[in-house]
Design an enzyme around this catalytic site. Sequence first.
Site, PDB file in Angstrom:
ATOM      1  N   TYR A  25       0.802  -1.256   0.006  1.00 44.26           N
ATOM      2  CA  TYR A  25      -0.004  -0.027  -0.041  1.00 44.26           C
ATOM      3  C   TYR A  25       0.871   1.326  -0.030  1.00 44.26           C
ATOM      4  O   TYR A  25       1.862   1.229   0.638  1.00 44.26           O
ATOM      5  CB  TYR A  25      -0.765  -0.064   1.100  1.00 44.26           C
ATOM      6  CG  TYR A  25      -1.664   1.460   1.400  1.00 44.26           C
ATOM      7  CD1 TYR A  25      -3.024   1.217   0.750  1.00 44.26           C
ATOM      8  CD2 TYR A  25      -1.077   2.491   1.998  1.00 44.26           C
ATOM      9  CE1 TYR A  25      -3.783   2.517   0.967  1.00 44.26           C
ATOM     10  CE2 TYR A  25      -1.778   3.584   2.152  1.00 44.26           C
ATOM     11  CZ  TYR A  25      -3.160   3.648   1.571  1.00 44.26           C
ATOM     12  OH  TYR A  25      -3.806   4.712   1.733  1.00 44.26           O
ATOM     13  N   GLU A  80      -3.457   7.574  -4.448  1.00 43.77           N
ATOM     14  CA  GLU A  80      -3.292   6.161  -3.466  1.00 43.77           C
ATOM     15  C   GLU A  80      -3.106   5.147  -4.481  1.00 43.77           C
ATOM     16  O   GLU A  80      -3.865   5.082  -5.627  1.00 43.77           O
ATOM     17  CB  GLU A  80      -4.668   6.039  -2.635  1.00 43.77           C
ATOM     18  CG  GLU A  80      -4.742   4.862  -1.880  1.00 43.77           C
ATOM     19  CD  GLU A  80      -5.930   4.767  -1.056  1.00 43.77           C
ATOM     20  OE1 GLU A  80      -7.063   4.553  -1.757  1.00 43.77           O
ATOM     21  OE2 GLU A  80      -5.757   4.834   0.041  1.00 43.77           O
TER      22      GLU A  80
END
Length: 388
Positions: A102, A193
């Site tokens: 992530y 993101e």
Amino acid sequence: MDLVEYQGKQLFGRNDVPVPPPGAVCRTVEEVAAAAQELGPVTVVKAQVKTGGRGKAGGVKVAPTPEEAVAAAEDIFGLDIKGHTVNVIYVEPASDIAEEYYLSIMHDRVAKGYLVIASKEGGVDIEEVNRTNPDAVVKQTLLPSETVDGLPTETARDILARAAFPDEVLDQAADLLVALFGAMVAEDATLVEINPLIRSADDRVLALDSKVTLDDNAAFRHDGYEEWEVEGLEVADPLERQAKEQGIQYVKLDGEVGVLGNGAGLVMATLDVVAQAGGSAADFLDIGGGASADVMAESLSLVLSDPRVTSVFINVFGGITRGEQVAAGILEACDRLGDFPQKLVVRLDGTNAEQGRALLTEADHPSVVPAATMSEAAQRAVELARSA
Ligand code: GDP
Ligand code: MN
């Protein structure tokens, strides 16, 4: 403005953030069939909507054959994902995933800088990882003074090393993070993101998904973001679309009290007092500086056309536009709009507020309820909304 996944990947690609090979944007099952033939044998068929959690909702399917891509597309087109209907599907050559990480960067308004978040635990809900295993989530604030020439590679490497990214991918992932930071600045994004960021089976680090929010206030530097205004991906709500066309700052909310005021701060405070009074706002509408009858009529007409709105709270602080001008604008707007069932609770403050209130009281308009304070106005608006 939010981008969908494939647009975010395009934006990444042109800023040297590695992404999978380009796929095809499809609006029909036939287009998906053709794309899967060309890009396959194994493809991934992905709903393009402006919300996350598509995988869980059945909007992302790996298709081992073109036939299975077609079957997936038949399921995914028209699917409702958190209130967003799927009109567009992206078909991409499938990646072979070895590991999922992530990575994100967002504006940190308090620190007046950037917040980088990295985790070795990707492909899952990062909030959940942060709750259950906070040590696995590394957060670092970066100040503009530290990133004048971009994000230094050493800093990027250090963040990823602390997040326990494996040694073999550190160099690649650090280069990717540096490029991601560059993309954020060059494209005026407020959020980028990547979840998951993957290590592929052949040891390449790639952005398998993207979430990008662009700063609407910077639209003028990018031709109004016209390149991202794509058929099938419009804002779902018709009132928000109409407001955008009219240049009105309007955000639809869940409640029943229509709210309009001048200045974003005052409108936000208005939402709070409505909530304190036990109600809930149907919208956020900032009429901006000035409160001419034109602006007032257009804004009111928008708020009143929402069938959920059972009362309206108009909260204006007179500045250059004086109280009596605001009051006159409201009364004229009412006359122009003709009959409507909702009552308008009006609170005026600031320059010549007294005169404005006097004008409203004198006019004794059947739709207008003057109120002396913000909390009194909120009480009245909530009562009226309930009894409607
Ligand atoms: P989201 O659910 O909206 O975040 O959509 P993602 O693009 O993140 O996809 C959800 C999940 O589908 C990912 O976490 C992967 O596990 C899987 N996935 C997506 N693309 C591929 C792919 O190319 N190959 C494989 N094997 N899995 C994929
Ligand atoms: Mn994802």
